[in-house]
Design a protein around this motif. Structure first.
Motif, PDB file in Angstrom:
ATOM      1  N   ARG A  58      48.255   6.943  33.791  1.00  0.00           N
ATOM      2  CA  ARG A  58      48.329   6.991  32.328  1.00  0.00           C
ATOM      3  C   ARG A  58      46.965   7.260  31.726  1.00  0.00           C
ATOM      4  O   ARG A  58      46.827   8.024  30.757  1.00  0.00           O
ATOM      5  N   GLY A  59      45.926   6.649  32.285  1.00  0.00           N
ATOM      6  CA  GLY A  59      44.576   6.885  31.790  1.00  0.00           C
ATOM      7  C   GLY A  59      44.166   8.336  31.945  1.00  0.00           C
ATOM      8  O   GLY A  59      43.530   8.923  31.045  1.00  0.00           O
ATOM      9  N   LEU A  60      44.524   8.937  33.099  1.00  0.00           N
ATOM     10  CA  LEU A  60      44.193  10.341  33.316  1.00  0.00           C
ATOM     11  C   LEU A  60      44.938  11.241  32.338  1.00  0.00           C
ATOM     12  O   LEU A  60      44.357  12.180  31.770  1.00  0.00           O
ATOM     13  N   THR A 100      43.455  13.951  25.398  1.00  0.00           N
ATOM     14  CA  THR A 100      42.366  13.902  24.422  1.00  0.00           C
ATOM     15  C   THR A 100      41.531  15.175  24.478  1.00  0.00           C
ATOM     16  O   THR A 100      41.171  15.770  23.428  1.00  0.00           O
ATOM     17  N   ILE A 101      41.195  15.595  25.701  1.00  0.00           N
ATOM     18  CA  ILE A 101      40.393  16.817  25.850  1.00  0.00           C
ATOM     19  C   ILE A 101      41.155  18.025  25.312  1.00  0.00           C
ATOM     20  O   ILE A 101      40.599  18.889  24.606  1.00  0.00           O
ATOM     21  N   GLY A 161      30.934  11.835  26.557  1.00  0.00           N
ATOM     22  CA  GLY A 161      31.396  10.448  26.433  1.00  0.00           C
ATOM     23  C   GLY A 161      32.902  10.292  26.511  1.00  0.00           C
ATOM     24  O   GLY A 161      33.403   9.172  26.556  1.00  0.00           O
ATOM     25  N   THR A 162      33.618  11.427  26.503  1.00  0.00           N
ATOM     26  CA  THR A 162      35.084  11.320  26.538  1.00  0.00           C
ATOM     27  C   THR A 162      35.547  10.662  27.830  1.00  0.00           C
ATOM     28  O   THR A 162      36.358   9.721  27.824  1.00  0.00           O
ATOM     29  N   VAL A 163      35.045  11.132  28.955  1.00  0.00           N
ATOM     30  CA  VAL A 163      35.427  10.563  30.254  1.00  0.00           C
ATOM     31  C   VAL A 163      34.916   9.132  30.379  1.00  0.00           C
ATOM     32  O   VAL A 163      35.623   8.238  30.865  1.00  0.00           O
ATOM     33  N   VAL A 164      33.688   8.907  29.941  1.00  0.00           N
ATOM     34  CA  VAL A 164      33.114   7.559  30.025  1.00  0.00           C
ATOM     35  C   VAL A 164      33.951   6.564  29.235  1.00  0.00           C
ATOM     36  O   VAL A 164      34.255   5.464  29.700  1.00  0.00           O
ATOM     37  N   SER A 180      35.978   3.496  30.729  1.00  0.00           N
ATOM     38  CA  SER A 180      35.688   2.158  30.219  1.00  0.00           C
ATOM     39  C   SER A 180      36.961   1.472  29.732  1.00  0.00           C
ATOM     40  O   SER A 180      37.197   0.293  29.997  1.00  0.00           O
ATOM     41  N   GLN A 181      37.787   2.231  29.020  1.00  0.00           N
ATOM     42  CA  GLN A 181      39.043   1.670  28.535  1.00  0.00           C
ATOM     43  C   GLN A 181      39.964   1.332  29.699  1.00  0.00           C
ATOM     44  O   GLN A 181      40.632   0.291  29.710  1.00  0.00           O
TER      45      GLN A 181
END
Length: 545
Positions: A252-254, A260-261, A331-334, A338-339
């Motif tokens: 789900r995170g991926l 988002t990208i 920062g998108t991946v970071v 992080s989330q």
């Protein structure tokens, strides 16, 4: 000692000392017959030269000669016995491998029926007959056939080993008892035999008990293996579930990261298209103005050129100097990782808390409140599972176990080792005290509860203030009021822990405790507070959370 050949059952050919057939028979002046070696050995071991039969005292030891008549009779007797044994041996059962043969029979080995512990000879049925009929031989001790009868003779004195020296723990003969083992504790073999049999029975019982314990242990180990297989199955299912959940969370995170990208890219694309359309519109206007300016510059009409002043300047346009399409993915991946890490951390804490609660719930015990310990104002349910505060103080005997210093009660069950766990429903209450106490706490005077005074408890006051009565007391941060509290004790490790069961969260742990006496689960429903806190404390059955 005479030989071990027997024939007919006539007693006249038996020596009264060795109770065997004469060997080199001699006759004393008193008319009694003995084997020459037997009478000489008898006199050698005695202080007097007495006849063993009539006790006649010979002042000087007689010079004995072999009685040829009796000797010839003995020879005839032996021949007759051998002929009789030879004629009947064919009818006897031949000894098989592992069986004891008759020591008298010649030729075919006939199975022995008995062994004589006096003669140290094994006999078949035929050769055993004298021991069953002859008066003197009837006193011999017979037993089931055994080999190596020579091992039952004293190698030093050539006498039967018929005594036992307790001091040296060895079998001895009669001469050993008066010579080599003088002043020792010597008893007949039969007496020691009976004692040893008693000891052997005890040993056998102990061995059987050891066998039984090991059989029980085998069953325990097998049961443990079965339980281990069940636990392994549950752990596999739970492990698959946990890691599936983890992989789904990562997936789900991926997906969210890619989404988002892509959304940023789509927004950038739309913004660029809008800019391009706007720029193309301005280009169109500029080209139109350029054509007009070019046309005007070719005009020969002075007045028209001067009157067309609006064409002398470019049309109004946007300042594109600072405008750019430069999407930032930095920062998108970071942020996504992080989330994800935060999400997984919360899940891991929840899983660990669930696993810890499940572990301690395995030590659940069944508790019943003890009315003999309850404060006179407390009301206990008939099943001993609930307690609340009443309005009237009952007239109860002030027995040593009863609390008079606070509104509390303990259980009938106590624990002085191992681990135990129980759960208490506290729903609807604004006050309560829960935990364990040691047996010797002061139950009559009001004292400050702490581990030093024998209390390991937490309490709730004012509906939302939680406190661990440690030394010093610890204010507890409880996000949501638990509806059910679990209490776990590890006696040997010195740990008392409290859990919010529904949230599977640890509330507080007393650690480093030193328990030296019985511990009792402790309950106090607190003041009623005008009915606000009238709900009972309820001991709940424990189920896997």
């Amino acid at each position: 000692m005479a030989s071990a050949n027997y024939g007919p059952s006539e007693d006249q050919f038996l020596c009264s000392i060795c109770l065997d057939v004469f060997t080199d028979p001699v006759t004393t002046s008193c008319g009694h017959n003995f084997c020459m070696n037997c009478i000489n050995e008898h006199w050698n071991t005695s202080d007097q030269n007495l006849c063993p039969m009539c006790k006649k005292d010979f002042i000087t030891r007689p010079d004995l000669r072999v009685n040829t008549f009796i000797s010839e009779m003995v020879v005839q007797f032996r021949q007759s016995a051998q002929q009789k044994a030879s004629s009947s041996s064919s009818e006897q059962q031949e000894s098989k491998s592992g069986e004891v043969p008759c020591d008298v029979c010649t030729g075919t080995n006939v199975k022995a029926l008995k062994s004589c512990l006096v003669c140290l000879v094994s006999y078949c049925e035929t050769h055993l007959e004298p021991h069953l009929t002859a008066l003197r031989l009837k006193t011999h001790q017979l037993m089931d056939p055994v080999e190596n009868l020579e091992g039952r003779m004293c190698t030093k004195h050539d006498k039967p080993l018929e005594l036992f020296c307790k001091s040296d723990q060895t079998c001895v003969c009669a001469l050993c008892s008066v010579l080599d083992h003088k002043n020792h504790d010597v008893v007949p073999l039969e007496e020691e035999y009976e004692e040893k049999k008693v000891e052997l029975k005890k040993t056998e019982a102990e061995i059987q008990q050891m066998i039984q314990k090991r059989r029980v242990k085998i069953q325990e180990i097998k049961h443990s293996v079965d339980l281990s297989e069940e636990d392994a199955g549950r752990e596999k299912v739970e492990g698959v579930q946990v890691f599936t959940d983890l992989m789904e969370s990562v997936g789900r995170g991926l997906k969210e990261l890619l989404k988002t990208i892509e959304e940023k890219q789509e927004a950038t694309k739309k913004q660029a298209e809008a800019f391009i359309r706007e720029l193309e519109e301005e280009i169109f206007e500029l080209m139109k103005r350029s054509a007009e300016v070019e046309q005007l510059s070719l005009s020969e009409d002075h007045l028209h050129l001067l009157q067309s002043s609006n064409i002398h300047q470019p049309p109004p346009t946007k300042d594109w100097t600072e405008v750019s399409v430069c999407p930032s993915y930095e920062g998108t991946v970071v942020r996504a990782v992080s989330q994800l890490e935060e999400t997984l951390s919360k899940k891991m804490k929840k899983w660990c808390a669930d696993a810890e609660l499940k572990r301690v719930q395995m030590f659940a015990v069944d508790l019943t409140l003890d009315p003999e310990t309850a404060h006179p104002r407390l009301i206990l349910s008939d099943d001993g599972k609930q307690v609340k505060l009443g309005d009237v103080k009952k007239n109860l005997p002030n027995n040593p176990e009863r609390f008079f210093n606070r509104f509390c009660v303990v259980t009938k069950q106590s624990f002085s080792s191992g681990r135990f766990y129980f759960e208490v429903q506290v729903e609807g209450k604004s006050r309560w005290d829960l935990g364990v106490i040691r047996e010797s706490v002061n139950r009559k005077e009001l004292i400050s509860p702490s581990p030093q005074t024998g209390y390991w408890i937490i309490w709730l006051i004012n509906g939302n203030e939680y406190l661990a009565l440690d030394d010093p007391p610890v204010v507890l941060s409880v996000t949501s009021g638990p509806q059910k509290v679990g209490v776990f004790v590890d006696y040997e490790e010195g740990v008392v822990s409290f859990y919010d069961v529904e949230a599977a969260a640890l509330i507080y742990s007393f650690t480093g405790c030193s328990f030296t006496e019985k511990l009792f689960p402790f309950f106090s429903p607190g003041f009623n507070d005008d009915g606000i806190n009238s709900a009972p404390l309820i001991i709940s059955p424990v189920g896997v959370n």
